[in-house]
Design an enzyme around this catalytic site. Sequence first.
Site, PDB file in Angstrom:
ATOM      1  N   LYS A  95       0.839  -1.196   0.000  1.00 13.41           N
ATOM      2  CA  LYS A  95       0.000   0.000   0.000  1.00 13.41           C
ATOM      3  C   LYS A  95       0.879   1.254   0.000  1.00 13.41           C
ATOM      4  CE  LYS A  95      -3.579   2.271   2.697  1.00 13.41           C
ATOM      5  NZ  LYS A  95      -4.504   2.221   3.812  1.00 13.41           N
ATOM      6  N   GLU A 139      10.232  -4.813   4.599  1.00  9.83           N
ATOM      7  CA  GLU A 139      10.244  -6.218   4.182  1.00  9.83           C
ATOM      8  C   GLU A 139       9.969  -6.339   2.684  1.00  9.83           C
ATOM      9  OE1 GLU A 139       8.694  -4.997   6.779  1.00  9.83           O
ATOM     10  OE2 GLU A 139       8.923  -6.314   8.530  1.00  9.83           O
ATOM     11  N   GLY A 151      -4.978  -1.848   5.048  1.00  8.46           N
ATOM     12  CA  GLY A 151      -4.230  -3.006   4.537  1.00  8.46           C
ATOM     13  C   GLY A 151      -4.955  -4.324   4.783  1.00  8.46           C
ATOM     14  N   ARG A 152      -5.446  -4.515   6.003  1.00  4.98           N
ATOM     15  CA  ARG A 152      -6.071  -5.812   6.339  1.00  4.98           C
ATOM     16  C   ARG A 152      -7.477  -5.935   5.778  1.00  4.98           C
ATOM     17  NH1 ARG A 152      -4.851  -2.467  10.357  1.00  4.98           N
ATOM     18  NH2 ARG A 152      -6.459  -1.669  11.734  1.00  4.98           N
ATOM     19  N   GLU A 180      -4.941  -6.746  14.766  1.00  4.16           N
ATOM     20  CA  GLU A 180      -4.399  -5.435  14.388  1.00  4.16           C
ATOM     21  C   GLU A 180      -5.520  -4.391  14.461  1.00  4.16           C
ATOM     22  OE1 GLU A 180      -2.605  -4.182  10.348  1.00  4.16           O
ATOM     23  OE2 GLU A 180      -0.851  -4.790  11.488  1.00  4.16           O
ATOM     24  N   HIS A 207      -5.921 -33.326  17.609  1.00 11.29           N
ATOM     25  CA  HIS A 207      -4.819 -34.133  18.128  1.00 11.29           C
ATOM     26  C   HIS A 207      -3.700 -33.257  18.668  1.00 11.29           C
ATOM     27  CE1 HIS A 207      -6.461 -37.979  16.716  1.00 11.29           C
ATOM     28  NE2 HIS A 207      -7.051 -37.199  15.828  1.00 11.29           N
ATOM     29  N   LYS A 235       9.163  -1.005  14.314  1.00 16.24           N
ATOM     30  CA  LYS A 235       9.776  -0.651  13.019  1.00 16.24           C
ATOM     31  C   LYS A 235      10.876   0.394  13.218  1.00 16.24           C
ATOM     32  CE  LYS A 235       5.601  -1.112  10.163  1.00 16.24           C
ATOM     33  NZ  LYS A 235       4.649  -0.370   9.341  1.00 16.24           N
TER      34      LYS A 235
HETATM   35  O1  F6P Z   1       3.025  -3.205   9.779  1.00 21.18           O
HETATM   36  C1  F6P Z   1       1.669  -3.245   9.640  1.00 21.18           C
HETATM   37  C2  F6P Z   1       1.219  -2.851   8.280  1.00 21.18           C
HETATM   38  O2  F6P Z   1       1.184  -1.486   8.166  1.00 21.18           O
HETATM   39  C3  F6P Z   1      -0.124  -3.478   7.981  1.00 21.18           C
HETATM   40  O3  F6P Z   1      -1.185  -2.756   8.461  1.00 21.18           O
HETATM   41  C4  F6P Z   1      -0.080  -3.599   6.510  1.00 21.18           C
HETATM   42  O4  F6P Z   1      -1.037  -4.515   6.077  1.00 21.18           O
HETATM   43  C5  F6P Z   1       1.336  -4.071   6.307  1.00 21.18           C
HETATM   44  O5  F6P Z   1       2.079  -3.355   7.269  1.00 21.18           O
HETATM   45  C6  F6P Z   1       1.902  -3.864   4.941  1.00 21.18           C
HETATM   46  O6  F6P Z   1       1.908  -2.531   4.555  1.00 21.18           O
HETATM   47  P1  F6P Z   1       2.104  -2.121   3.046  1.00 21.18           P
HETATM   48  O7  F6P Z   1       0.990  -2.722   2.251  1.00 21.18           O
HETATM   49  O8  F6P Z   1       2.087  -0.622   3.040  1.00 21.18           O
HETATM   50  O9  F6P Z   1       3.428  -2.653   2.588  1.00 21.18           O
END
Ligand code: F6P
Length: 563
Positions: A215, A221, A287-288, A373, A404, A528
């Site tokens: 987003k 990452e 995002g979620r 979240e 199990h 972060k």
């Molecule tokens: O670290 C949390 C977050 O901001 C989430 O809310 C989001 O889904 C995810 O990181 C990824 O963010 P982006 O889509 O901006 O890479």
Amino acid sequence: MAKIAAPIDVTATPEWKALQDHHDALMAGGISLKDWFAADPERVPKLTFKTPDLHFDLSKNLVTDETVKLLLDLCRAAGVEERRDAMYAGEHINTTEDRAVFHTGLRRPKSDIGTYIVDGSDAVADVHEVLDKMFAFADRVRSGEWKGVTGKAIENVVSIGIGGSDLGPVMIYEALKPFRTGPACRFVSNIDPNDIAEKVKGLDPETTLVIVVSKTFTTLETITNAKMARWWLLRELRASGALDDSAEREAEAIAKHFVAVSTNLDLVADFGIDPENAFGFWSWVGGRYSTDSAVGLALILAYGQERFEELLAGFHDMDLYFQDTPLEQNVVALMAMINVWYNNFFEYETHAVLPYNQYLHRFAAYLQQLTMESNGKSVRWDGSPVTCGTGEIFWGEPGTNGQHAFYQLIHQGTKPVPADFIAFANTANAIEVEGQDVHELFLGNFLAQTKALAFGKTADEVRAEGTPEWIVPARCFEGNRPTTSIFGTELNPHTLGELIALYEHITFVEGVVWGIDSFDQWGVELGKQLAKQITPALHDDEALAAQDASTQALIDFYRRNRT
Ligand code: F6P
């Protein structure tokens, strides 16, 4: 812009007090699902609900007619209906980020174009413009018209993202596998280089398409993984002689093998991805809550336009159901309020989600971000502290594997765990072994577990089996362990859309009752920030000196052991 009402302190309302008194009375009188079932032959029909694809049995929850009434009184007092309407209208109910919330617009049909103006733009028209662009792109890839830099068609997709840009697409990709008609997809999320290293193993770069989903397009990452993917692709293409060293061919390779999904199209271009090959979404999609936006591009590639539209229709049907059904018959509101009942009055802290369908094996992981979240907050949407417990801890595994592993604790432990059991009448793999329909064997387990949890087994029943007296206590089941059963006809795109929207709205209702902003996520920021400060300390003494003693000791271990 309509002003967003301040949250009320629900714990100070007469409705909360009535529930507290009711809870105390139930506890004093003793809760017995067995007795409640015996006393009321209408209990099951009264607590059975239906949405277009799903059948819900809430009868094995610790609720009476009175509980349901009081819970809905609280739901109304908390202003759930008003806030739901504000969300459906795309108002700025994400107060701490001052953002509109309008993920319900992602699945509105074209006939709604012109009806919803969000932040000054016709949101449904914007949604369909991007959908049409994605469908056209997916057609080119799926038909083989879109070629890689060496002229070969795409056979594999690597989707890179994390959190909301990963968990939803992965979960849906896994859930709908029997419907796949396009390229196979792999998903990379962790910054741990082991993740991408394993995911690109065996892939031919000439037939691989990478989707970078972010987003913000700033997530460490994702951007790091995207850089590693670019490095891998160019290295492999050069190694095979498919690419020379010229900057033009390199740019061509990136353009043919990389596309992006983001709200930040400038940063997409900076990365070298052609904005023509970028698919946008909007700040009003959290995002979620974004899996049914362009974030789900991999799903369109794998499953095609028609299936994706069925998924969107499933979401939309649940949206309409939640919006139009009076609270008394509204299973979304009821499930949410029953969760509040357990969380705040019984003080049960966790909630299991147990799908009896192997294809839903990532469902709990997806729900963890959606629910935790969203609702793991200690302040309300006006900044005031909460006055009651918030976010439930969601977890789960597919049945029968969980049986199990951890069901022992659910059946006999000291910490009751309300659970949602999810199953389907039909399976994608109907197999009979030695005259036994294996799906029936599976469903027998689904039914048996909720029955055992609700009604238990008394000492007399255990004794009647000839159990030695001293072992009797260990073999008793006290029952009254609450469950909800969700039964669908089959796991398909439409049903799945309904199921996801169900949990989105349950999360929303709980958040409103607690008065929190379910759409921000400030709690992920500190880690972060610190990671940026601490990473140099792994090799830099000056940075190390600025760390606390525990961090220094851990880094000392690292330095002594890194080879
Ligand atoms: O670290 C949390 C977050 O901001 C989430 O809310 C989001 O889904 C995810 O990181 C990824 O963010 P982006 O889509 O901006 O890479």
